[in-house]
Design a protein around this motif. Structure first.
Motif, short mmCIF file in Angstrom:
data_model
loop_
_atom_site.label_atom_id
_atom_site.label_comp_id
_atom_site.label_asym_id
_atom_site.label_seq_id
_atom_site.Cartn_x
_atom_site.Cartn_y
_atom_site.Cartn_z
N VAL A 145 0.95 -1.20 -0.29
CA VAL A 145 -0.15 0.25 -0.09
C VAL A 145 1.04 1.26 -0.06
N TRP A 146 0.28 2.28 0.10
CA TRP A 146 0.85 3.88 -0.29
C TRP A 146 0.40 4.69 0.52
N LEU A 147 1.05 4.88 1.68
CA LEU A 147 0.07 5.94 2.87
C LEU A 147 0.95 7.79 2.47
N ARG A 148 -0.90 7.97 3.02
CA ARG A 148 -0.71 9.67 2.56
C ARG A 148 -1.35 10.13 3.79
N ALA A 149 -0.71 9.55 5.14
CA ALA A 149 -1.61 9.96 6.24
C ALA A 149 -0.70 10.64 7.16
N MET A 150 -0.31 11.90 7.21
CA MET A 150 -0.18 13.01 7.82
C MET A 150 -0.41 14.39 6.81
#
Length: 150
Positions: A145-150
């Motif tokens: 997965v690719w995370l952009r949660a910040m």
């Protein structure tokens, strides 16, 4: 926050330190949301996704070993992760394919297809591999997965 040291053979990654305030032991890849039940240390208190905190998704547990209740752990908030837990919710339209936008699943530790299909839609988590090998009773673990949660 902890930023991965410069590494020319690996994508950038960012981690946030969290405290497991759920009532369960965490495994690697569990989706984490900020806890709203108790005031204090709001940015560090993390728990299981639930109706009240789904919009507060913060990342996925990056620890290899089990994280006990009230222990601290690394939560990956940005970058590629090869240990996502993707579930195919049979009530969602379509199966999880590469590029699918994922959201935390209510009342469990997994990620599922969001249903957002518009071209150009941006999600906090994007599947990099298909996840349709699981049903709503079990998660496909070890998915990229690719995370952009910040």
């Amino acid at each position: 926050m902890r930023f991965q040291a410069i590494n020319l053979t690996d994508a950038d990654k960012i981690f946030m330190r969290g405290i497991n305030v759920s009532t369960e032991t965490l495994s690697k890849g569990y989706a984490m949301c900020l806890d709203t039940a108790t005031a204090g240390f709001l940015g560090a208190r993390m728990t299981k996704p639930a109706t009240a905190n789904l919009a507060l998704f913060v990342g996925i547990n990056a620890e290899t070993l089990s994280v006990q209740v009230n222990d601290t752990f690394d939560c990956q908030v940005y970058g590629a992760a090869t240990y996502g837990r993707i579930i195919q919710d049979t009530t969602a339209a379509g199966s999880v394919a590469s590029g699918g936008i994922l959201i935390p699943s209510n009342a469990d530790w997994n990620l599922l297809l969001s249903g957002a299909t518009a071209v150009g839609a941006v999600g906090m988590v994007v599947a990099m591999t298909a996840g349709a090998t699981a049903t709503n009773t079990s998660a496909a673990t070890g998915k990229a997965v690719w995370l952009r949660a910040m």
